[in-house]
Design an enzyme around this catalytic site. Structure first.
Site, PDB file in Angstrom:
ATOM      1  N   GLY A  19      39.346   0.170  48.654  1.00  0.00           N
ATOM      2  CA  GLY A  19      40.133   0.268  49.891  1.00  0.00           C
ATOM      3  C   GLY A  19      40.981   1.522  49.915  1.00  0.00           C
ATOM      4  O   GLY A  19      40.724   2.459  49.158  1.00  0.00           O
ATOM      5  N   ASN A  20      41.965   1.566  50.792  1.00  0.00           N
ATOM      6  CA  ASN A  20      42.892   2.697  50.830  1.00  0.00           C
ATOM      7  C   ASN A  20      44.295   2.174  51.135  1.00  0.00           C
ATOM      8  O   ASN A  20      44.476   0.988  51.388  1.00  0.00           O
ATOM      9  CB  ASN A  20      42.426   3.748  51.844  1.00  0.00           C
ATOM     10  CG  ASN A  20      42.408   3.209  53.248  1.00  0.00           C
ATOM     11  OD1 ASN A  20      43.431   2.901  53.825  1.00  0.00           O
ATOM     12  ND2 ASN A  20      41.200   3.063  53.811  1.00  0.00           N
ATOM     13  N   ARG A  21      45.282   3.079  51.090  1.00  0.00           N
ATOM     14  CA  ARG A  21      46.674   2.634  51.121  1.00  0.00           C
ATOM     15  C   ARG A  21      47.264   2.538  52.524  1.00  0.00           C
ATOM     16  O   ARG A  21      48.472   2.396  52.677  1.00  0.00           O
ATOM     17  CB  ARG A  21      47.510   3.554  50.238  1.00  0.00           C
ATOM     18  CG  ARG A  21      47.417   3.148  48.778  1.00  0.00           C
ATOM     19  CD  ARG A  21      47.732   4.253  47.824  1.00  0.00           C
ATOM     20  NE  ARG A  21      48.938   4.977  48.153  1.00  0.00           N
ATOM     21  CZ  ARG A  21      49.159   6.237  47.805  1.00  0.00           C
ATOM     22  NH1 ARG A  21      48.227   6.894  47.144  1.00  0.00           N
ATOM     23  NH2 ARG A  21      50.273   6.830  48.124  1.00  0.00           N
ATOM     24  N   SER A  22      46.444   2.585  53.567  1.00  0.00           N
ATOM     25  CA  SER A  22      46.986   2.477  54.924  1.00  0.00           C
ATOM     26  C   SER A  22      47.731   1.149  55.103  1.00  0.00           C
ATOM     27  O   SER A  22      47.231   0.088  54.727  1.00  0.00           O
ATOM     28  CB  SER A  22      45.835   2.557  55.933  1.00  0.00           C
ATOM     29  OG  SER A  22      46.270   2.093  57.188  1.00  0.00           O
ATOM     30  N   ALA A 101      42.360   3.518  59.237  1.00  0.00           N
ATOM     31  CA  ALA A 101      41.934   4.420  58.157  1.00  0.00           C
ATOM     32  C   ALA A 101      40.579   3.918  57.665  1.00  0.00           C
ATOM     33  O   ALA A 101      40.495   3.115  56.728  1.00  0.00           O
ATOM     34  CB  ALA A 101      42.961   4.416  57.037  1.00  0.00           C
TER      35      ALA A 101
END
Ligand code: CTP
Length: 236
Positions: A19-22, A101
Protein backbone atom coordinates in the site's frame (compact mmCIF):
# COMPACT_ATOMS: atom_id res chain seq x y z
CA UNK A 1 -19.15 15.71 -7.78
CA UNK A 2 -17.34 12.40 -7.73
CA UNK A 3 -14.29 12.42 -5.42
CA UNK A 4 -11.78 9.62 -4.92
CA UNK A 5 -9.57 9.57 -1.82
CA UNK A 6 -7.14 7.41 0.09
CA UNK A 7 -4.62 4.73 -0.84
CA UNK A 8 -5.12 1.45 -2.63
CA UNK A 9 -4.06 -1.87 -1.11
CA UNK A 10 -2.79 -4.45 -3.58
CA UNK A 11 -2.88 -8.01 -2.21
CA UNK A 12 0.17 -10.27 -1.96
CA UNK A 13 -1.97 -13.05 -0.48
CA UNK A 14 -5.21 -13.15 1.52
CA UNK A 15 -3.71 -11.32 4.52
CA UNK A 16 -0.86 -9.16 3.15
CA UNK A 17 -0.79 -6.20 0.82
CA UNK A 18 1.38 -3.47 -0.68
CA UNK A 19 0.00 0.00 0.00
CA UNK A 20 1.02 3.63 0.45
CA UNK A 21 0.84 6.25 3.18
CA UNK A 22 -2.05 8.34 1.84
CA UNK A 23 -4.41 9.31 4.69
CA UNK A 24 -7.27 10.32 2.38
CA UNK A 25 -7.71 13.44 4.51
CA UNK A 26 -7.65 15.95 1.70
CA UNK A 27 -10.29 14.12 -0.34
CA UNK A 28 -12.51 13.63 2.72
CA UNK A 29 -12.28 17.34 3.64
CA UNK A 30 -13.08 18.23 0.06
CA UNK A 31 -16.12 15.91 0.00
CA UNK A 32 -17.49 17.44 3.19
CA UNK A 33 -16.83 21.03 2.08
CA UNK A 34 -18.43 20.36 -1.33
CA UNK A 35 -21.57 18.86 0.25
CA UNK A 36 -21.79 21.89 2.58
CA UNK A 37 -21.52 24.17 -0.43
CA UNK A 38 -24.47 22.48 -2.13
CA UNK A 39 -22.87 19.85 -4.32
CA UNK A 40 -24.32 16.34 -4.35
CA UNK A 41 -21.19 14.34 -3.58
CA UNK A 42 -20.20 10.73 -4.11
CA UNK A 43 -16.97 9.85 -2.26
CA UNK A 44 -15.06 6.74 -3.31
CA UNK A 45 -12.88 6.08 -0.28
CA UNK A 46 -9.95 3.68 -0.01
CA UNK A 47 -8.73 1.71 3.01
CA UNK A 48 -7.84 4.62 5.30
CA UNK A 49 -6.84 4.14 8.93
CA UNK A 50 -7.04 6.59 11.79
CA UNK A 51 -4.12 6.93 14.23
CA UNK A 52 -4.76 5.74 17.79
CA UNK A 53 -6.22 8.42 20.01
CA UNK A 54 -8.03 10.36 17.31
CA UNK A 55 -11.72 9.86 16.68
CA UNK A 56 -12.67 8.02 13.49
CA UNK A 57 -12.84 10.21 10.42
CA UNK A 58 -16.21 11.97 10.55
CA UNK A 59 -18.27 10.88 7.60
CA UNK A 60 -21.66 12.00 8.80
CA UNK A 61 -23.16 13.41 5.66
CA UNK A 62 -24.68 16.89 5.71
CA UNK A 63 -28.32 16.66 4.69
CA UNK A 64 -30.50 18.75 2.42
CA UNK A 65 -33.72 20.37 3.65
CA UNK A 66 -35.66 17.39 2.33
CA UNK A 67 -33.57 15.18 4.59
CA UNK A 68 -31.86 13.26 1.79
CA UNK A 69 -28.11 12.90 2.03
CA UNK A 70 -25.84 15.15 -0.05
CA UNK A 71 -22.82 12.93 0.60
CA UNK A 72 -22.69 9.20 0.02
CA UNK A 73 -19.65 6.96 0.34
CA UNK A 74 -18.55 3.78 -1.40
CA UNK A 75 -15.40 1.97 -0.26
CA UNK A 76 -12.66 0.37 -2.38
CA UNK A 77 -9.54 -1.60 -1.56
CA UNK A 78 -7.66 -2.28 -4.77
CA UNK A 79 -7.01 -0.35 -7.98
CA UNK A 80 -9.27 -2.88 -9.74
CA UNK A 81 -12.12 -2.13 -7.26
CA UNK A 82 -11.72 1.60 -7.89
CA UNK A 83 -11.64 1.05 -11.65
CA UNK A 84 -14.99 -0.80 -11.45
CA UNK A 85 -16.56 1.96 -9.33
CA UNK A 86 -15.31 4.68 -11.68
CA UNK A 87 -16.63 2.89 -14.75
CA UNK A 88 -20.06 2.69 -13.12
CA UNK A 89 -20.16 6.18 -11.60
CA UNK A 90 -18.14 8.48 -13.87
CA UNK A 91 -20.90 8.78 -16.54
CA UNK A 92 -23.27 10.36 -14.01
CA UNK A 93 -20.94 13.03 -12.57
CA UNK A 94 -20.32 16.65 -13.62
CA UNK A 95 -16.91 16.83 -11.94
CA UNK A 96 -14.39 14.13 -11.03
CA UNK A 97 -11.72 15.01 -8.47
CA UNK A 98 -9.15 12.21 -8.47
CA UNK A 99 -7.38 12.66 -5.14
CA UNK A 100 -6.82 8.92 -4.53
CA UNK A 101 -3.23 7.73 -4.33
CA UNK A 102 -3.63 4.89 -6.83
CA UNK A 103 -0.89 2.23 -6.91
CA UNK A 104 1.29 2.26 -10.00
CA UNK A 105 2.18 -1.43 -9.56
CA UNK A 106 0.55 -4.48 -8.01
CA UNK A 107 1.93 -7.93 -7.13
CA UNK A 108 1.47 -10.45 -9.91
CA UNK A 109 -0.22 -13.31 -8.13
CA UNK A 110 0.41 -16.95 -9.02
CA UNK A 111 -3.14 -18.15 -8.34
CA UNK A 112 -2.19 -21.87 -8.38
CA UNK A 113 0.70 -21.45 -5.91
CA UNK A 114 -1.48 -19.33 -3.65
CA UNK A 115 -4.28 -21.89 -3.73
CA UNK A 116 -1.80 -24.65 -2.81
CA UNK A 117 -0.67 -22.52 0.15
CA UNK A 118 -4.28 -22.21 1.34
CA UNK A 119 -4.44 -18.51 0.54
CA UNK A 120 -1.58 -17.47 2.87
CA UNK A 121 2.06 -17.78 1.81
CA UNK A 122 4.30 -19.68 4.24
CA UNK A 123 7.41 -18.06 5.66
CA UNK A 124 10.47 -19.19 3.75
CA UNK A 125 13.95 -18.51 5.14
CA UNK A 126 15.22 -18.27 1.56
CA UNK A 127 13.15 -15.10 1.09
CA UNK A 128 10.33 -14.09 -1.20
CA UNK A 129 10.48 -12.50 -4.60
CA UNK A 130 7.41 -10.53 -5.64
CA UNK A 131 6.96 -9.67 -9.30
CA UNK A 132 5.03 -6.45 -9.81
CA UNK A 133 2.87 -5.59 -12.82
CA UNK A 134 1.76 -2.10 -13.82
CA UNK A 135 -1.79 -1.13 -12.86
CA UNK A 136 -3.98 0.59 -15.46
CA UNK A 137 -3.88 4.41 -15.43
CA UNK A 138 -7.47 5.04 -14.32
CA UNK A 139 -7.66 8.71 -15.31
CA UNK A 140 -6.15 8.07 -18.73
CA UNK A 141 -8.67 5.24 -19.16
CA UNK A 142 -11.58 7.65 -18.61
CA UNK A 143 -10.37 9.98 -21.40
CA UNK A 144 -12.46 8.18 -24.01
CA UNK A 145 -15.62 8.27 -21.86
CA UNK A 146 -15.36 11.94 -20.92
CA UNK A 147 -18.11 14.22 -22.27
CA UNK A 148 -17.52 17.89 -23.08
CA UNK A 149 -19.73 18.94 -20.14
CA UNK A 150 -17.64 16.97 -17.62
CA UNK A 151 -14.65 18.34 -15.74
CA UNK A 152 -11.81 16.11 -14.57
CA UNK A 153 -9.27 17.23 -11.98
CA UNK A 154 -6.15 15.21 -11.16
CA UNK A 155 -3.44 15.51 -8.52
CA UNK A 156 0.33 15.31 -8.82
CA UNK A 157 2.79 14.99 -5.96
CA UNK A 158 6.18 15.98 -7.32
CA UNK A 159 9.66 17.02 -6.24
CA UNK A 160 9.83 20.86 -6.27
CA UNK A 161 12.37 20.99 -9.11
CA UNK A 162 10.12 19.24 -11.64
CA UNK A 163 6.70 20.26 -10.27
CA UNK A 164 5.49 22.31 -13.25
CA UNK A 165 6.96 20.14 -16.00
CA UNK A 166 5.60 16.84 -14.61
CA UNK A 167 2.19 18.29 -13.72
CA UNK A 168 1.69 19.74 -17.20
CA UNK A 169 2.76 16.47 -18.78
CA UNK A 170 0.14 14.58 -16.71
CA UNK A 171 -2.52 17.20 -17.51
CA UNK A 172 -2.17 16.41 -21.22
CA UNK A 173 -1.47 12.66 -20.94
CA UNK A 174 -4.55 12.07 -18.75
CA UNK A 175 -6.85 14.41 -20.72
CA UNK A 176 -7.58 16.56 -17.64
CA UNK A 177 -9.15 20.02 -17.33
CA UNK A 178 -6.86 20.89 -14.43
CA UNK A 179 -4.20 19.33 -12.23
CA UNK A 180 -3.38 20.20 -8.63
CA UNK A 181 0.37 20.00 -8.11
CA UNK A 182 1.84 19.67 -4.64
CA UNK A 183 5.44 19.40 -3.58
CA UNK A 184 6.50 16.08 -2.01
CA UNK A 185 6.88 17.74 1.41
CA UNK A 186 3.08 18.26 1.48
CA UNK A 187 2.62 14.64 2.50
CA UNK A 188 3.96 15.14 6.02
CA UNK A 189 3.08 18.81 6.48
CA UNK A 190 0.00 20.29 8.18
CA UNK A 191 -0.26 22.94 5.46
CA UNK A 192 -0.33 22.92 1.67
CA UNK A 193 1.22 25.07 -1.02
CA UNK A 194 -0.44 24.11 -4.29
CA UNK A 195 -0.38 25.20 -7.90
CA UNK A 196 -3.28 24.37 -10.18
CA UNK A 197 -2.41 24.13 -13.88
CA UNK A 198 -5.48 24.57 -16.10
CA UNK A 199 -5.88 23.16 -19.63
CA UNK A 200 -6.24 26.66 -21.09
CA UNK A 201 -2.78 27.63 -19.76
CA UNK A 202 -3.85 29.42 -16.57
CA UNK A 203 -1.89 28.80 -13.37
CA UNK A 204 -3.65 29.38 -10.04
CA UNK A 205 -1.54 29.31 -6.84
CA UNK A 206 -2.51 29.21 -3.18
CA UNK A 207 -1.49 32.32 -1.28
CA UNK A 208 1.66 30.65 0.12
CA UNK A 209 1.05 27.84 2.62
CA UNK A 210 -2.59 27.29 3.60
CA UNK A 211 -3.90 24.90 6.26
CA UNK A 212 -5.34 21.62 4.99
CA UNK A 213 -8.77 22.67 6.35
CA UNK A 214 -8.69 25.94 4.35
CA UNK A 215 -7.43 24.18 1.25
CA UNK A 216 -10.74 22.37 0.53
CA UNK A 217 -12.90 25.53 0.17
CA UNK A 218 -10.08 27.17 -1.82
CA UNK A 219 -10.00 24.26 -4.27
CA UNK A 220 -13.80 24.29 -4.65
CA UNK A 221 -13.61 27.94 -5.73
CA UNK A 222 -10.87 27.06 -8.20
CA UNK A 223 -13.05 24.24 -9.60
CA UNK A 224 -15.85 26.79 -10.20
CA UNK A 225 -13.30 29.03 -11.96
CA UNK A 226 -12.08 26.15 -14.10
CA UNK A 227 -15.65 25.27 -15.10
CA UNK A 228 -16.48 28.91 -15.76
CA UNK A 229 -19.72 30.72 -14.93
CA UNK A 230 -21.80 28.00 -16.53
CA UNK A 231 -20.55 25.42 -14.06
CA UNK A 232 -21.49 27.51 -11.05
CA UNK A 233 -24.90 28.42 -12.55
CA UNK A 234 -25.78 24.83 -13.41
CA UNK A 235 -25.51 23.80 -9.77
CA UNK A 236 -28.00 26.41 -8.49
N1 CTP B 1 -3.75 7.92 -11.19
C1 CTP B 1 -4.64 7.07 -11.85
N2 CTP B 1 -4.30 5.77 -12.08
C2 CTP B 1 -3.10 5.30 -11.69
C3 CTP B 1 -2.17 6.16 -11.04
C4 CTP B 1 -2.53 7.46 -10.80
O1 CTP B 1 -5.74 7.50 -12.22
N3 CTP B 1 -2.79 4.01 -11.92
C5 CTP B 1 -4.17 9.33 -10.95
C6 CTP B 1 -4.02 9.83 -9.53
O2 CTP B 1 -5.20 9.64 -8.77
C7 CTP B 1 -3.71 11.31 -9.71
C8 CTP B 1 -3.00 11.36 -11.06
O3 CTP B 1 -3.32 10.14 -11.74
O4 CTP B 1 -4.86 12.11 -9.78
C9 CTP B 1 -1.50 11.50 -10.97
O5 CTP B 1 -0.99 10.45 -10.20
P1 CTP B 1 0.58 10.15 -10.19
O6 CTP B 1 0.84 8.92 -9.35
O7 CTP B 1 1.30 11.41 -9.86
O8 CTP B 1 0.79 9.87 -11.75
P2 CTP B 1 1.42 8.69 -12.56
O9 CTP B 1 0.71 8.66 -13.86
O10 CTP B 1 1.41 7.45 -11.75
O11 CTP B 1 2.88 9.21 -12.84
P3 CTP B 1 4.29 8.93 -12.11
O12 CTP B 1 4.03 7.97 -10.97
O13 CTP B 1 5.13 8.39 -13.20
O14 CTP B 1 4.77 10.28 -11.65
Amino acid sequence: MLITAGPTHEPIDSVRFIGNRSSGRLGIELAQAAAKKGWRVRLLLGPVCTPLGTPPTPLTPPTTSKGDSRLSVARFRTTADLQGLLEAEFPTCDVLVMAAAVADYRPKIDADALKKAGGKLKRDAAGLTITMEATPDLLAGLKGLKRADQTTIGFALEPAERLEESAKDKLVRKGLDAIVANELRTMEASSIKASVFVRDGRRIDTDGDVSKAKFAPWLLKVIDEVRGDEGARKRK
